[in-house]
Design a protein around this motif. Structure first.
Motif, PDB file in Angstrom:
ATOM      1  N   ASP A 147       5.911  -5.582  -5.226  1.00 14.91           N
ATOM      2  CA  ASP A 147       7.289  -5.858  -4.802  1.00 14.91           C
ATOM      3  C   ASP A 147       7.254  -5.996  -3.288  1.00 14.91           C
ATOM      4  OD1 ASP A 147       9.941  -5.810  -4.028  1.00 14.91           O
ATOM      5  OD2 ASP A 147      10.203  -3.672  -4.421  1.00 14.91           O
ATOM      6  N   TRP A 148       7.607  -7.190  -2.782  1.00 19.14           N
ATOM      7  CA  TRP A 148       7.458  -7.423  -1.338  1.00 19.14           C
ATOM      8  C   TRP A 148       8.727  -7.098  -0.547  1.00 19.14           C
ATOM      9  CZ3 TRP A 148       8.954 -11.246  -4.599  1.00 19.14           C
ATOM     10  CH2 TRP A 148       9.843 -12.206  -4.161  1.00 19.14           C
ATOM     11  N   GLN A 149       9.791  -6.639  -1.269  1.00 19.47           N
ATOM     12  CA  GLN A 149      11.038  -6.403  -0.541  1.00 19.47           C
ATOM     13  C   GLN A 149      11.341  -4.922  -0.347  1.00 19.47           C
ATOM     14  OE1 GLN A 149      12.963  -9.080  -3.193  1.00 19.47           O
ATOM     15  NE2 GLN A 149      13.444 -10.511  -1.556  1.00 19.47           N
ATOM     16  N   HIS A 150      10.329  -4.120  -0.537  1.00 17.03           N
ATOM     17  CA  HIS A 150      10.450  -2.667  -0.382  1.00 17.03           C
ATOM     18  C   HIS A 150      10.666  -2.325   1.090  1.00 17.03           C
ATOM     19  CE1 HIS A 150       9.517   1.526  -1.106  1.00 17.03           C
ATOM     20  NE2 HIS A 150       9.477   1.256  -2.399  1.00 17.03           N
ATOM     21  N   PRO A 151      11.494  -1.290   1.406  1.00 15.05           N
ATOM     22  CA  PRO A 151      11.659  -0.906   2.824  1.00 15.05           C
ATOM     23  C   PRO A 151      10.311  -0.488   3.446  1.00 15.05           C
ATOM     24  CG  PRO A 151      13.152   0.350   1.401  1.00 15.05           C
ATOM     25  CD  PRO A 151      12.288  -0.476   0.501  1.00 15.05           C
ATOM     26  N   ARG A 152      10.080  -0.901   4.696  1.00 13.33           N
ATOM     27  CA  ARG A 152       8.819  -0.567   5.373  1.00 13.33           C
ATOM     28  C   ARG A 152       8.925   0.786   6.049  1.00 13.33           C
ATOM     29  NH1 ARG A 152       6.401  -4.250   2.503  1.00 13.33           N
ATOM     30  NH2 ARG A 152       4.493  -3.403   3.309  1.00 13.33           N
ATOM     31  N   GLU A 153       7.763   1.440   6.204  1.00 12.00           N
ATOM     32  CA  GLU A 153       7.721   2.731   6.916  1.00 12.00           C
ATOM     33  C   GLU A 153       6.807   2.607   8.132  1.00 12.00           C
ATOM     34  OE1 GLU A 153       6.933   5.900   4.086  1.00 12.00           O
ATOM     35  OE2 GLU A 153       8.215   4.904   2.598  1.00 12.00           O
ATOM     36  N   GLU A 154       6.748   3.682   8.924  1.00 13.25           N
ATOM     37  CA  GLU A 154       6.041   3.606  10.214  1.00 13.25           C
ATOM     38  C   GLU A 154       4.578   4.028  10.149  1.00 13.25           C
ATOM     39  OE1 GLU A 154       6.786   2.535  13.436  1.00 13.25           O
ATOM     40  OE2 GLU A 154       8.431   1.531  12.394  1.00 13.25           O
ATOM     41  N   PHE A 155       3.849   3.594   9.142  1.00 13.61           N
ATOM     42  CA  PHE A 155       2.412   3.906   9.135  1.00 13.61           C
ATOM     43  C   PHE A 155       1.629   2.637   8.817  1.00 13.61           C
ATOM     44  CE2 PHE A 155       3.629   4.344   4.697  1.00 13.61           C
ATOM     45  CZ  PHE A 155       2.583   3.735   4.020  1.00 13.61           C
ATOM     46  N   VAL A 213      -2.355   2.614  -4.567  1.00 10.91           N
ATOM     47  CA  VAL A 213      -2.658   1.570  -3.580  1.00 10.91           C
ATOM     48  C   VAL A 213      -1.467   0.613  -3.455  1.00 10.91           C
ATOM     49  CG1 VAL A 213      -4.177  -0.390  -3.030  1.00 10.91           C
ATOM     50  CG2 VAL A 213      -5.151   1.699  -3.997  1.00 10.91           C
ATOM     51  N   THR A 214      -0.930   0.190  -4.606  1.00 12.79           N
ATOM     52  CA  THR A 214       0.230  -0.713  -4.631  1.00 12.79           C
ATOM     53  C   THR A 214       1.396  -0.101  -3.858  1.00 12.79           C
ATOM     54  OG1 THR A 214      -0.457  -1.560  -6.780  1.00 12.79           O
ATOM     55  CG2 THR A 214       1.825  -1.955  -6.173  1.00 12.79           C
ATOM     56  N   ASP A 215       1.683   1.181  -4.157  1.00 11.51           N
ATOM     57  CA  ASP A 215       2.798   1.879  -3.507  1.00 11.51           C
ATOM     58  C   ASP A 215       2.635   1.892  -1.980  1.00 11.51           C
ATOM     59  OD1 ASP A 215       5.098   3.691  -3.262  1.00 11.51           O
ATOM     60  OD2 ASP A 215       3.574   5.222  -2.825  1.00 11.51           O
ATOM     61  N   TYR A 216       1.442   2.239  -1.500  1.00 10.57           N
ATOM     62  CA  TYR A 216       1.201   2.282  -0.049  1.00 10.57           C
ATOM     63  C   TYR A 216       1.278   0.894   0.582  1.00 10.57           C
ATOM     64  CZ  TYR A 216       0.237   7.257   0.417  1.00 10.57           C
ATOM     65  OH  TYR A 216       0.367   8.623   0.468  1.00 10.57           O
ATOM     66  N   MET A 217       0.757  -0.112  -0.123  1.00  5.05           N
ATOM     67  CA  MET A 217       0.822  -1.484   0.409  1.00  5.05           C
ATOM     68  C   MET A 217       2.266  -1.951   0.562  1.00  5.05           C
ATOM     69  SD  MET A 217      -2.251  -3.710  -1.278  1.00  5.05           S
ATOM     70  CE  MET A 217      -3.915  -3.668  -0.606  1.00  5.05           C
ATOM     71  N   GLN A 218       3.135  -1.524  -0.368  1.00  2.47           N
ATOM     72  CA  GLN A 218       4.539  -1.940  -0.335  1.00  2.47           C
ATOM     73  C   GLN A 218       5.331  -1.238   0.765  1.00  2.47           C
ATOM     74  OE1 GLN A 218       4.821  -3.030  -5.088  1.00  2.47           O
ATOM     75  NE2 GLN A 218       5.760  -1.140  -4.384  1.00  2.47           N
ATOM     76  N   GLN A 239      -0.441  -9.062   1.647  1.00  2.00           N
ATOM     77  CA  GLN A 239       0.580 -10.080   1.918  1.00  2.00           C
ATOM     78  C   GLN A 239       1.545 -10.204   0.732  1.00  2.00           C
ATOM     79  OE1 GLN A 239      -1.096 -13.689   4.349  1.00  2.00           O
ATOM     80  NE2 GLN A 239      -2.816 -12.800   3.247  1.00  2.00           N
ATOM     81  N   ALA A 240       1.000 -10.081  -0.496  1.00  2.00           N
ATOM     82  CA  ALA A 240       1.846 -10.130  -1.699  1.00  2.00           C
ATOM     83  C   ALA A 240       2.831  -8.958  -1.697  1.00  2.00           C
ATOM     84  CB  ALA A 240       0.988 -10.092  -2.952  1.00  2.00           C
ATOM     85  N   ALA A 241       2.418  -7.844  -1.087  1.00  2.00           N
ATOM     86  CA  ALA A 241       3.269  -6.652  -1.015  1.00  2.00           C
ATOM     87  C   ALA A 241       4.169  -6.673   0.224  1.00  2.00           C
ATOM     88  CB  ALA A 241       2.392  -5.404  -1.017  1.00  2.00           C
ATOM     89  N   GLY A 242       4.162  -7.808   0.945  1.00  2.00           N
ATOM     90  CA  GLY A 242       5.033  -7.936   2.120  1.00  2.00           C
ATOM     91  C   GLY A 242       4.510  -7.254   3.373  1.00  2.00           C
ATOM     92  N   ALA A 243       3.213  -6.911   3.385  1.00  3.71           N
ATOM     93  CA  ALA A 243       2.627  -6.237   4.560  1.00  3.71           C
ATOM     94  C   ALA A 243       1.854  -7.229   5.417  1.00  3.71           C
ATOM     95  CB  ALA A 243       1.690  -5.113   4.115  1.00  3.71           C
ATOM     96  N   PRO A 244       2.228  -7.383   6.694  1.00  2.62           N
ATOM     97  CA  PRO A 244       1.434  -8.229   7.598  1.00  2.62           C
ATOM     98  C   PRO A 244      -0.001  -7.693   7.705  1.00  2.62           C
ATOM     99  CG  PRO A 244       3.521  -7.601   8.605  1.00  2.62           C
ATOM    100  CD  PRO A 244       3.372  -6.764   7.370  1.00  2.62           C
ATOM    101  N   VAL A 245      -0.960  -8.596   7.905  1.00  2.86           N
ATOM    102  CA  VAL A 245      -2.370  -8.205   7.939  1.00  2.86           C
ATOM    103  C   VAL A 245      -2.919  -8.363   9.350  1.00  2.86           C
ATOM    104  CG1 VAL A 245      -4.675  -8.749   7.055  1.00  2.86           C
ATOM    105  CG2 VAL A 245      -2.700  -8.879   5.533  1.00  2.86           C
TER     106      VAL A 245
END
Length: 327
Positions: A147-155, A213-218, A239-245
């Motif tokens: 899910d790529w629209q999950h709220p991001r956190e500061e890690f 892993v999925t949870d942390y990536m999101q 990237q599929a999880a909405g995380a910049p690389v």
């Protein structure tokens, strides 16, 4: 569906599962023993010797190459060094085996009608090792599980086996200096060394199941990838999880991450270069849109892989039956 799996005679040798690397000299011989005469089309999935299967003139052989045998070619010296085989009788025998493996590897390339590479990076390697062109078809990545629209956190996050070429040490050292929070998932032979390096802002979670892993990536702010890989599945998953690389810009990742649009590619495999990239990203110098990230990852979906591979086989086989030389 159900596939029948037939193993080679190596499977029946003592300790085959544990010490299969010791049987490397026998692998070319083993792969040549498979009787494939009942099939019209043979597809080999190759990162060592699979492309050496023996086929008849009426059979089409397509080889999907993940990498030419790297420890026999460009990584021979590194391989000997890490295995402690630079000197002595064992070292001399290993060099001889690798020499014969190179000869066999080059000759067996002539048994392949069409090469397919898992990236442009590997297509170049195939050209260098065998002087043969290759069709590029990227490997399938299960992008739909994120899910790529999950709220991001500061890690920040990195997921990797702890082996030397993955350069987990680079990531840990950079985040020690930056003092930013980093989560590290994975384990391996380098575990003790990495654990000793890790400062207070670094959490080592060891090996984790896919769901974790999925949870942390999101949730992560960014995904760190300092290795030079032939393709590299995790940067596509991120990237599929909405995380910049944030990645070292060599190897397959230079084809899967778009600098300034879905991530940041740093130019040298050094702590300083990675640190600089993270700093500029953390300060918000790049506006990376999540829709772009997801759209980019979808170019590597399982459906797209099946479609491209099927088309490649169909076209190649049609031409082959008409007697056209395979390009």
């Amino acid at each position: 569906g159900h596939r029948s799996v037939q193993t080679s005679f190596i499977q029946r040798l003592p300790l085959a599962k544990r010490v299969f690397r010791q049987y490397l000299p026998l692998m070319p011989l083993a792969v040549e023993q498979f009787d494939l005469s009942a099939y019209d089309v043979v597809i080999s999935s190759n990162h060592a010797v699979a492309k050496g299967v023996l086929t008849a003139p009426h059979q089409l052989h397509v080889s999907y190459v993940h990498t030419p045998v790297r420890y026999a070619w460009d990584l021979q010296h590194q391989y000997l060094r890490q295995a402690g085989l630079e000197q002595g009788v064992k070292g001399a025998i290993t060099r001889l085996i690798l020499h014969y493996l190179r000869l066999w590897d080059s000759t067996s390339a002539n048994r392949v009608d069409r090469f397919v590479a898992n990236s442009q990076f590997i297509a170049k390697r195939i050209w260098r090792a065998y002087r043969r062109p290759a069709t590029v078809i990227y490997p399938p990545v299960d992008v739909s599980r994120f899910d790529w629209q999950h709220p991001r956190e500061e890690f920040y996050l990195t997921v990797s086996r702890f082996v030397p070429y993955k350069r987990v040490d680079l990531t840990v050292e950079a985040f020690n200096r930056l003092g930013l929070p980093l989560v590290v998932i994975g384990d391996g032979s380098d575990w003790q060394r990495i654990k000793a390096m890790a400062g207070p802002t670094i959490r080592l979670l060891g090996k984790q199941p896919d769901a974790v892993v999925t949870d942390y990536m999101q949730r992560c702010k960014g995904f760190i990838f300092p290795a030079e890989e032939d393709f590299g599945i995790t940067p596509v998953e991120a990237q599929a999880a909405g995380a910049p690389v944030i990645a070292f810009g060599r190897g397959g990742v230079a084809e899967t991450v778009i600098h300034g649009k879905t991530g940041v590619l740093f130019t040298e495999q050094t702590v300083e270069s990675l640190e600089q990239a993270v700093k500029s990203f953390d300060m918000g110098m790049y506006e990376l849109n999540r829709d772009n990230l997801r759209h980019q990852a979808e170019q590597f979906s399982i459906e797209r892989f099946h479609e491209q591979f099927r088309t490649c086989i169909d076209q190649t086989y049609t031409g082959f039956l008409q007697g056209n030389p395979v390009e």
